[in-house]
Write a protein that holds these residues in place. Structure first.
Motif, PDB file in Angstrom:
ATOM      1  N   GLN A 105       0.837  -1.199   0.000  1.00 34.95           N
ATOM      2  CA  GLN A 105       0.000   0.000   0.000  1.00 34.95           C
ATOM      3  C   GLN A 105       0.876   1.256   0.000  1.00 34.95           C
ATOM      4  O   GLN A 105       0.608   2.224  -0.723  1.00 34.95           O
ATOM      5  CB  GLN A 105      -0.930  -0.001   1.207  1.00 34.95           C
ATOM      6  N   LYS A 106       1.936   1.222   0.788  1.00 39.20           N
ATOM      7  CA  LYS A 106       2.849   2.368   0.837  1.00 39.20           C
ATOM      8  C   LYS A 106       3.562   2.542  -0.501  1.00 39.20           C
ATOM      9  O   LYS A 106       3.772   3.675  -0.966  1.00 39.20           O
ATOM     10  CB  LYS A 106       3.877   2.156   1.953  1.00 39.20           C
ATOM     11  N   ALA A 107       3.913   1.432  -1.156  1.00 33.73           N
ATOM     12  CA  ALA A 107       4.576   1.502  -2.465  1.00 33.73           C
ATOM     13  C   ALA A 107       3.656   2.127  -3.500  1.00 33.73           C
ATOM     14  O   ALA A 107       4.090   2.919  -4.350  1.00 33.73           O
ATOM     15  CB  ALA A 107       5.000   0.101  -2.916  1.00 33.73           C
ATOM     16  N   ASP A 156       4.364   5.492  -5.601  1.00 31.13           N
ATOM     17  CA  ASP A 156       4.275   5.554  -7.066  1.00 31.13           C
ATOM     18  C   ASP A 156       3.408   6.729  -7.498  1.00 31.13           C
ATOM     19  O   ASP A 156       3.729   7.439  -8.466  1.00 31.13           O
ATOM     20  CB  ASP A 156       3.701   4.250  -7.624  1.00 31.13           C
ATOM     21  N   SER A 157       2.298   6.921  -6.807  1.00 30.71           N
ATOM     22  CA  SER A 157       1.404   8.038  -7.126  1.00 30.71           C
ATOM     23  C   SER A 157       2.102   9.381  -6.898  1.00 30.71           C
ATOM     24  O   SER A 157       1.967  10.308  -7.699  1.00 30.71           O
ATOM     25  CB  SER A 157       0.123   7.954  -6.286  1.00 30.71           C
ATOM     26  N   GLN A 199      12.349   8.482  -4.542  1.00 29.96           N
ATOM     27  CA  GLN A 199      12.950   7.278  -5.128  1.00 29.96           C
ATOM     28  C   GLN A 199      13.686   6.471  -4.055  1.00 29.96           C
ATOM     29  O   GLN A 199      13.673   5.231  -4.080  1.00 29.96           O
ATOM     30  CB  GLN A 199      13.915   7.664  -6.253  1.00 29.96           C
ATOM     31  N   ALA A 200      14.318   7.169  -3.108  1.00 23.75           N
ATOM     32  CA  ALA A 200      15.003   6.479  -2.015  1.00 23.75           C
ATOM     33  C   ALA A 200      14.002   5.716  -1.140  1.00 23.75           C
ATOM     34  O   ALA A 200      14.254   4.568  -0.734  1.00 23.75           O
ATOM     35  CB  ALA A 200      15.790   7.486  -1.169  1.00 23.75           C
ATOM     36  N   LEU A 201      12.856   6.349  -0.856  1.00 22.67           N
ATOM     37  CA  LEU A 201      11.811   5.672  -0.072  1.00 22.67           C
ATOM     38  C   LEU A 201      11.272   4.461  -0.819  1.00 22.67           C
ATOM     39  O   LEU A 201      11.004   3.406  -0.216  1.00 22.67           O
ATOM     40  CB  LEU A 201      10.680   6.663   0.233  1.00 22.67           C
ATOM     41  N   ASN A 210      11.419   0.588   0.441  1.00 20.95           N
ATOM     42  CA  ASN A 210      10.189  -0.195   0.499  1.00 20.95           C
ATOM     43  C   ASN A 210      10.372  -1.524  -0.233  1.00 20.95           C
ATOM     44  O   ASN A 210       9.914  -2.581   0.248  1.00 20.95           O
ATOM     45  CB  ASN A 210       9.043   0.604  -0.117  1.00 20.95           C
ATOM     46  N   GLY A 211      11.018  -1.469  -1.385  1.00 22.43           N
ATOM     47  CA  GLY A 211      11.251  -2.699  -2.139  1.00 22.43           C
ATOM     48  C   GLY A 211      12.113  -3.675  -1.364  1.00 22.43           C
ATOM     49  O   GLY A 211      11.870  -4.893  -1.385  1.00 22.43           O
ATOM     50  N   LYS A 212      13.127  -3.160  -0.659  1.00 21.75           N
ATOM     51  CA  LYS A 212      13.992  -4.024   0.152  1.00 21.75           C
ATOM     52  C   LYS A 212      13.193  -4.656   1.290  1.00 21.75           C
ATOM     53  O   LYS A 212      13.398  -5.841   1.622  1.00 21.75           O
ATOM     54  CB  LYS A 212      15.152  -3.216   0.722  1.00 21.75           C
ATOM     55  N   SER A 213      12.292  -3.889   1.898  1.00 17.91           N
ATOM     56  CA  SER A 213      11.465  -4.419   2.994  1.00 17.91           C
ATOM     57  C   SER A 213      10.562  -5.530   2.486  1.00 17.91           C
ATOM     58  O   SER A 213      10.383  -6.564   3.172  1.00 17.91           O
ATOM     59  CB  SER A 213      10.626  -3.297   3.615  1.00 17.91           C
ATOM     60  N   GLN A 214       9.973  -5.368   1.314  1.00 12.31           N
ATOM     61  CA  GLN A 214       9.135  -6.419   0.738  1.00 12.31           C
ATOM     62  C   GLN A 214       9.955  -7.670   0.441  1.00 12.31           C
ATOM     63  O   GLN A 214       9.491  -8.806   0.655  1.00 12.31           O
ATOM     64  CB  GLN A 214       8.464  -5.917  -0.539  1.00 12.31           C
TER      65      GLN A 214
END
Length: 471
Positions: free
Chosen positions: A35-37, A41-42, A417-419, A423-427
């Motif tokens: 959801q945060k990702a 993106d938005s 982009q850093a966030l 987020n991708g690493k956390s997933q």
């Protein structure tokens, strides 16, 4: 992510869907991350749109900040004998009178009539270019004479080919009619300095092609001359039928003599072009203003928040952006602020003009005063005194700073982009943990299944033995 497969626990009777349920429970941590990702993106997409709109506004602001924008003019003439065009911003509104006395032309010499079977002996033609004296007896040459070798038994076509093969300042051709043929020589350019003479040496037959300033029996001559005109009482000349920069910022083309009757040329400010520039700027400004407002607002009816609501960078950008156009210009005379010229800043920051009869009248009057428009929009200002800068100059500086490297948009994009990367690493970590859990559960269930299988076999054996004993 590992694919669910049979745990092979048929011997235990345990339901292997328990593994899938436990793994799914482990992956519940992905939901808030996904959801945060989606929100990130938005935000990234919205900021990209804002940057594009800011760039469009920057282009419009640059045009408005250019003083030449407010010096655009139209020019009309009272007769087609003279046409004019605006070449640059130096053309000033006003009227001029132009009388055309002569048109520019090239020199043309046609020889006497010859028969189609005429032949010439070997020899040489020498063409010299320059300006003829007033009595046509002296040619003040301005170039190196051009020598053309004529072969023996040459036809007119051969002479033409030899002359044109030199690619000089004079062009040759053959004119044919019912009387016979003529050699026609014409200078490539117009103007009094493009006159020419033709000398002949060698065979006597070549003398029929010579020209020394005066027409001979049967020949026809048109002498080269400059275009001549009288502009606002001043006599001027041009080697062509164009007078460039005789009047500042204008190009004059003379098409025919005016027989002593002056043609009036009128230069006026191009109000439509100026209006279009202002409209383009306002459209770009309003598009960015609307996008900033929609991305940061909260809709009470739908209970939906904008993608960037509460984002301090965007809110600060919106406030700074709107303040640029709300100020006044110190040093401007007629118009000090937008409202003085009929442009209003509505609630929410949107720009409009001509919404009332009074504003419409103010705007139309402003278009007729390009000097005042230049001051309110294009004034360069004084060092250390930003209030003396024109409004478009301020907006150009604001947008440039926001769009530059390490500017507002660059820094915000890097942050988002850093966030997104974190987020991708956390997933990935959640998925790795779920995969590890699944492998461990399958190993444990397989071990349990093996044990249960052995116990089941032993139970069956014992039951068999008991049955035998009972018999």
């Amino acid at each position: 992510m590992a694919t669910l497969s049979s745990a092979g626990i048929s011997g235990s009777g345990l339901d292997e869907t328990m593994i899938a349920k436990l793994v799914a429970l482990q992956k519940q941590a992905l939901v808030p991350l996904q959801q945060k990702a989606s929100v990130l993106d938005s935000k990234i997409s919205t900021f990209g749109q804002l940057k594009s709109l800011m760039s469009t506004l920057q282009d419009a602001a640059k045009a408005m900040a250019d003083p030449d924008t407010w010096r655009v003019t139209n020019v009309t003439t009272s007769s087609t004998a003279v046409t004019m065009s605006v070449t640059d911003a130096n053309a000033l509104p006003g009227s001029s009178e132009i009388t055309v006395t002569e048109l520019a032309r090239s020199q043309s010499v046609a020889s006497g009539v010859m028969t189609s079977d005429a032949r010439f002996g070997a020899g040489k033609l020498t063409i010299t270019t320059g300006r003829w004296s007033d009595d046509r007896t002296q040619l003040n040459n301005s170039g190196t004479p051009l020598e053309i070798d004529v072969p023996a038994d040459a036809k007119l076509e051969d002479v033409v080919k030899a002359i044109n093969g030199k690619n000089g300042d004079v062009i040759a051709s053959v004119l044919k009619d019912a009387q016979g043929e003529r050699l026609v020589l014409r200078s490539r350019k117009t103007g009094a300095d493009t006159g020419f003479s033709v000398g002949a040496s060698g065979d006597a037959s070549l003398s029929a092609l010579a020209f020394n300033g005066a027409a001979t029996t049967g020949s026809v001559v048109q002498y080269a001359q400059n275009a001549q005109a009288v502009v606002n009482g001043i006599s001027v000349e041009s080697t062509t039928n164009e007078f460039k920069q005789t009047l500042p910022g204008l190009n004059i083309t003379v098409n025919q003599k005016t027989d002593g009757k002056p043609v009036t040329a009128t230069v006026t400010s191009d109000t439509e072009a100026m209006k279009k520039k202002i409209q383009t700027f306002m459209d770009a400004y309003n598009a960015l203003n609307d996008a900033l407002g929609n991305s940061t607002k909260y809709d009470a009816e739908s209970k939906q928040a904008g993608v960037l609501q509460g984002d301090s960078t965007t809110v600060g950008l919106a406030n700074s952006f709107r303040s640029v156009m709300s100020g006044s210009v110190t040093g401007a005379d007629t118009f000090k602020r937008l409202s003085d010229m009929g442009i209003q800043i509505q609630k929410g920051g949107k720009l409009t003009f001509g919404t009332t009869a009074s504003d419409k009248a103010k705007f139309e009057a402003a278009l007729k005063d390009p000097t005042a428009l230049s001051k309110i929009f294009s004034a360069a200002g004084e060092d250390g005194q930003p209030s003396t800068q024109g409004l478009a100059v301020r907006m150009k500086d604001f947008t440039t700073k926001a769009l530059e490297f390490e500017g507002t948009f660059d820094n915000k994009s890097k942050s988002l982009q850093a966030l997104k990367k974190d987020n991708g690493k956390s997933q990935d970590r959640v998925n790795d943990q779920a995969d590890t859990l699944e492998k461990r559960l399958r190993a444990q269930y397989a071990s349990l299944d093996a044990k249960m299988g052995r116990y089941s076999s032993l139970s069956a054996y014992m039951n068999q033995q008991v049955s035998q004993w009972n018999k």
